[in-house]
Design a protein around this motif. Structure first.
Motif, mmCIF file in Angstrom:
data_model
loop_
_atom_site.group_PDB
_atom_site.id
_atom_site.type_symbol
_atom_site.label_atom_id
_atom_site.label_comp_id
_atom_site.label_asym_id
_atom_site.label_seq_id
_atom_site.Cartn_x
_atom_site.Cartn_y
_atom_site.Cartn_z
ATOM 1 N N ASN A 32 0.818 -1.194 -0.012
ATOM 2 C CA ASN A 32 -0.029 -0.142 0.018
ATOM 3 C C ASN A 32 0.804 1.065 -0.050
ATOM 4 O OD1 ASN A 32 -2.338 -1.343 0.139
ATOM 5 N ND2 ASN A 32 -2.292 -1.869 2.274
ATOM 6 N N PRO A 34 2.252 4.865 -1.290
ATOM 7 C CA PRO A 34 1.749 6.030 -2.012
ATOM 8 C C PRO A 34 2.192 6.010 -3.367
ATOM 9 C CG PRO A 34 3.248 6.824 -0.615
ATOM 10 C CD PRO A 34 3.279 5.270 -0.545
ATOM 11 N N THR A 35 1.365 6.613 -4.424
ATOM 12 C CA THR A 35 1.751 6.735 -5.850
ATOM 13 C C THR A 35 2.611 7.780 -5.896
ATOM 14 O OG1 THR A 35 -0.174 7.917 -6.095
ATOM 15 C CG2 THR A 35 -0.418 5.667 -6.521
ATOM 16 N N SER A 53 -2.174 11.188 -1.742
ATOM 17 C CA SER A 53 -2.185 9.537 -2.046
ATOM 18 C C SER A 53 -1.291 9.085 -0.754
ATOM 19 C CB SER A 53 -1.292 9.044 -2.985
ATOM 20 O OG SER A 53 -0.359 9.808 -3.608
ATOM 21 N N THR A 54 -0.373 9.918 -0.230
ATOM 22 C CA THR A 54 0.367 9.675 0.800
ATOM 23 C C THR A 54 -0.543 9.419 1.987
ATOM 24 O OG1 THR A 54 2.377 10.722 -0.245
ATOM 25 C CG2 THR A 54 2.466 10.176 2.291
ATOM 26 N N LYS A 56 -3.770 8.847 1.985
ATOM 27 C CA LYS A 56 -4.575 7.529 1.940
ATOM 28 C C LYS A 56 -3.969 6.361 2.143
ATOM 29 C CE LYS A 56 -7.504 10.067 -1.075
ATOM 30 N NZ LYS A 56 -7.981 10.378 -2.627
ATOM 31 N N SER A 57 -2.369 6.299 1.635
ATOM 32 C CA SER A 57 -1.964 5.063 1.925
ATOM 33 C C SER A 57 -1.501 4.858 3.158
ATOM 34 C CB SER A 57 -0.416 5.096 1.164
ATOM 35 O OG SER A 57 -0.913 5.041 -0.604
ATOM 36 N N LYS A 60 -4.535 3.511 4.879
ATOM 37 C CA LYS A 60 -4.614 2.127 4.616
ATOM 38 C C LYS A 60 -3.727 1.212 5.370
ATOM 39 C CE LYS A 60 -6.825 2.402 -0.083
ATOM 40 N NZ LYS A 60 -6.624 1.866 -1.582
ATOM 41 N N ASN A 61 -2.512 1.701 5.386
ATOM 42 C CA ASN A 61 -1.899 0.797 6.190
ATOM 43 C C ASN A 61 -1.858 0.669 7.431
ATOM 44 O OD1 ASN A 61 -0.093 0.153 4.028
ATOM 45 N ND2 ASN A 61 1.169 2.040 4.121
#
Length: 158
Positions: A32, A34-35, A53-54, A56-57, A60-61
């Motif tokens: 997971n 980040p992009t 995205s960081t 969000k990642s 999620k992590n």
């Protein structure tokens, strides 16, 4: 009226739980990440969390790590509650690096075929209880069984 454990469905529930445990053991939290590339959109974001995205990642992590930790602790705790032979069977069969066949396990543990499967069934039932994933037979099924027994007793008496 006593509820009965549905052995087949309970065994499948335990196998699913063990498979989930093995999956978490093999996975890493790097899935997971980040992009890196920026994503542009002409449509403005609407509602909810609009972080990068960081961020969000990271969320999620954290969620993934919590779930992973909970599943792993629950499984390890349940396995540790088993007897020595039960624990040996489960760890050799399901927690090794390579797939092992039943006959290899009972041969290595110096158990007969019958002893092995009896102990393994007992271990599965104890694991299901310890992990709170027991599947009970439906009341309707139990009622039908009881009615058929009563019917048989009535026919016998007349």
């Amino acid at each position: 009226m006593n509820s009965q454990i549905d052995s087949k469905k309970t065994k499948k529930a335990v196998e699913r739980s063990i498979a989930e445990f093995r999956m978490y053991m093999l996975q890493s939290s790097l899935d997971n990440l980040p992009t890196i590339t920026t994503q542009y959109s002409l449509v403005p974001p609407s509602g909810g969390f609009n972080g990068s995205s960081t961020e969000k990642s990271a969320l999620k992590n954290v969620d993934y790590a919590r779930k992973r930790e909970k599943v792993m602790e629950k499984t390890i705790s349940a396995v540790n509650k088993l007897s020595y032979k039960e624990r040996s069977i489960i760890t050799m069969k399901y927690f090794g690096k390579e797939e092992v066949y039943d006959y290899e396990v009972y041969t290595e543990l110096h158990l007969s075929h019958r002893q092995y499967y009896r102990i393994k069934a007992s271990a599965f039932q104890k694991l299901a209880i310890a992990m709170d994933i027991v599947v009970w037979k439906e009341k309707r099924e139990s009622l039908n069984n009881e009615l058929s027994v009563l019917k048989g007793e009535l026919e016998w008496h007349f």
